[in-house]
Design an enzyme around this catalytic site. Structure first.
Site, PDB file in Angstrom:
ATOM      1  CE  LYS A  63      -3.260   0.926   2.978  1.00 36.46           C
ATOM      2  NZ  LYS A  63      -4.331   0.855   3.975  1.00 36.46           N
ATOM      3  CE  LYS A 123      13.356 -10.703   2.670  1.00 37.37           C
ATOM      4  NZ  LYS A 123      12.017 -11.159   2.599  1.00 37.37           N
ATOM      5  CE  LYS A 131      12.338 -16.772  -3.957  1.00 39.60           C
ATOM      6  NZ  LYS A 131      11.221 -17.374  -3.230  1.00 39.60           N
TER       7      LYS A 131
HETATM    8  N1  AQP Z   1      16.902 -12.275   3.079  1.00 42.40           N
HETATM    9  C1  AQP Z   1      16.447 -13.247   3.841  1.00 42.40           C
HETATM   10  N2  AQP Z   1      17.037 -13.512   5.027  1.00 42.40           N
HETATM   11  C2  AQP Z   1      16.585 -14.526   5.818  1.00 42.40           C
HETATM   12  N3  AQP Z   1      15.553 -15.337   5.472  1.00 42.40           N
HETATM   13  C3  AQP Z   1      14.934 -15.109   4.293  1.00 42.40           C
HETATM   14  N4  AQP Z   1      13.892 -15.710   3.674  1.00 42.40           N
HETATM   15  C4  AQP Z   1      13.640 -15.081   2.505  1.00 42.40           C
HETATM   16  N5  AQP Z   1      14.521 -14.070   2.336  1.00 42.40           N
HETATM   17  C5  AQP Z   1      15.333 -14.050   3.426  1.00 42.40           C
HETATM   18  C6  AQP Z   1      13.186 -16.866   4.212  1.00 42.40           C
HETATM   19  O1  AQP Z   1      13.085 -17.840   3.181  1.00 42.40           O
HETATM   20  C7  AQP Z   1      11.901 -18.601   3.412  1.00 42.40           C
HETATM   21  C8  AQP Z   1      11.152 -18.788   2.136  1.00 42.40           C
HETATM   22  O2  AQP Z   1      10.713 -17.580   1.617  1.00 42.40           O
HETATM   23  P1  AQP Z   1       9.587 -17.560   0.519  1.00 42.40           P
HETATM   24  O3  AQP Z   1       9.957 -18.338  -0.649  1.00 42.40           O
HETATM   25  O4  AQP Z   1       8.294 -17.853   1.137  1.00 42.40           O
HETATM   26  O5  AQP Z   1       9.602 -16.157  -0.011  1.00 42.40           O
HETATM   27  P2  AQP Z   1       9.903 -14.861   0.605  1.00 42.40           P
HETATM   28  O6  AQP Z   1      10.071 -14.720   2.045  1.00 42.40           O
HETATM   29  O7  AQP Z   1       8.800 -14.095   0.098  1.00 42.40           O
HETATM   30  O8  AQP Z   1      11.311 -14.734  -0.105  1.00 42.40           O
HETATM   31  P3  AQP Z   1      11.680 -13.529  -0.941  1.00 42.40           P
HETATM   32  O9  AQP Z   1      12.845 -13.780  -1.779  1.00 42.40           O
HETATM   33  O10 AQP Z   1      11.758 -12.373  -0.021  1.00 42.40           O
HETATM   34  O11 AQP Z   1      10.457 -13.456  -1.943  1.00 42.40           O
HETATM   35  P4  AQP Z   1       9.547 -12.250  -2.293  1.00 42.40           P
HETATM   36  O12 AQP Z   1      10.414 -11.280  -2.978  1.00 42.40           O
HETATM   37  O13 AQP Z   1       8.537 -12.887  -3.201  1.00 42.40           O
HETATM   38  O14 AQP Z   1       8.999 -11.731  -1.009  1.00 42.40           O
HETATM   39  C9  AQP Z   1      11.091 -17.883   4.482  1.00 42.40           C
HETATM   40  O15 AQP Z   1      11.227 -18.579   5.701  1.00 42.40           O
HETATM   41  C10 AQP Z   1      11.746 -16.540   4.570  1.00 42.40           C
HETATM   42  O16 AQP Z   1      11.672 -16.005   5.878  1.00 42.40           O
END
Ligand code: AQP
Length: 323
Positions: A112, A191, A194
């Site tokens: 948001k 952080k 993706k």
């Molecule tokens: N940077 C990070 N540091 C520690 N833990 C991380 N996780 C993700 N990024 C970090 C942990 O990875 C697990 C799986 O994550 P997910 O696939 O459900 O996606 P996410 O958290 O949404 O990972 P991304 O890359 O940050 O994706 P987007 O960009 O789509 O949001 C989780 O346990 C997460 O905590």
């Protein structure tokens, strides 16, 4: 034996943040816990709208876990969309939750704040589906990165609301977060994520991996000057996968001067390739074994269904849907 459950979205290739923050713990914990781990493809639909990509990334994630050491005899490894219980319980929990409660979720607030008008109901609802994912398997612990802490707390709140309304039904899970890897930084220092395009993908072809590592943002202190390792993104990542001795050696080089960020990045790349050498080799091997990979998921689906269907039946009895 205590039970753990966790999921990961097939929304892109797994990166160092996913691995250090979550996947490594999942694999280590399979030795001492009863483990449930799932590919969160219902969640991934909030961002992945291309069927080929959804299919390929799901297969890639399954292969990645197996290459990293997931043992299907020790871990129930399954695919969320194959178990209708997740969507069914999600609806039931939808009816327990008020809209202002969901408006507190970070993911929603971020979207948001960024003025993203394209946010789907699915993204808004994400914490409820996640609560269903967790509560179906009655885990003691949910190993995740820091970004998921709030969602686990919301799961506990949702479970408590249901328990208060219909009587004791759900066990309240705890988040399991390793402090030193709670937030793994990306190539730009935010952080690693993706959606920020700042990832280092552990199974990327070497050339691509090199590009990602060489793209890490650093300051402009000249090569010959001493540098502070603690404030450098390259060093922060190196520290998470290197031994204490190697970490100290790199810190000494930073502080001595005459060691540039380009050298540091090459040292990190070498360490990543060394750390994941065995897994990267296995990945290539397993990727070709389609029957094996799909077989593991099919078997995992059956075992997961035994547990999730029992929980859902209990819930339906409490509500009055069945006797
Ligand atoms: N940077 C990070 N540091 C520690 N833990 C991380 N996780 C993700 N990024 C970090 C942990 O990875 C697990 C799986 O994550 P997910 O696939 O459900 O996606 P996410 O958290 O949404 O990972 P991304 O890359 O940050 O994706 P987007 O960009 O789509 O949001 C989780 O346990 C997460 O905590």
């Amino acid at each position: 034996m205590k039970r753990i459950l966790s999921g990961i979205q097939p929304s892109g290739r797994p990166h160092l943040g996913n691995y250090l923050g979550a996947m490594r713990q999942h694999i280590e914990m399979q030795e001492n816990f009863e483990c449930y781990l799932f590919i969160a493809d219902l969640h991934a639909l909030t961002t992945v709208k291309d069927p080929k990509l959804m299919h390929d990334q799901t297969y890639d994630l399954a292969t990645s876990y197996l290459a990293l050491g997931l043992d299907p005899k020790k871990t129930v490894f399954f695919k969320q969309s194959d178990l209708s219980e997740h969507a069914e319980l999600c609806w039931i929990l939808d009816c327990m939750v008020k809209i202002p409660f969901l408006e507190r979720a970070h993911a929603w607030k971020d979207a948001k704040q960024k003025g993203n008008k394209d946010v789907s109901v699915g993204l808004f609802n994400y914490p409820i589906l996640q609560a269903a994912d967790i509560l179906l398997y009655e885990p003691d612990l949910v190993p995740v990165g820091q970004d998921q802490k709030q969602h686990i707390e919301m799961t506990r709140d949702i479970a408590t609301t249901f328990n208060t309304t219909f009587g004791e039904t759900f066990k309240l899970p705890e988040a399991y977060i390793k402090e030193e890897v709670a937030v793994v930084p990306g190539t730009d220092g935010q952080k690693m994520s993706k959606s920020y395009g700042n990832t280092i993908e552990i199974f990327a072809p070497e050339k691509e991996l090199k590009k990602q590592v060489m793209g890490i943002i650093t300051d402009s202190i000249p090569l010959e000057d001493p540098k502070d390792p603690k404030s450098c993104n390259v060093f922060k990542l190196y520290k998470l996968i290197a031994s204490k001795e190697d970490t100290q050696e790199l810190a000494n080089k930073y502080m001595a001067g005459g060691f540039g960020y380009g050298d540091a990045k090459k040292t990190l790349l070498t360490k990543i390739l060394e750390y994941f050498a065995e897994a990267r080799e296995k990945y290539e091997e397993i990727y070709q074994k389609k029957d094996f990979v799909y077989g593991v998921i099919e078997e995992g689906n059956k075992k997961a269904k035994e547990t999730s269907s029992k929980t859902l039946e209990k819930v339906k009895k409490k509500i009055g849907y069945i006797r």
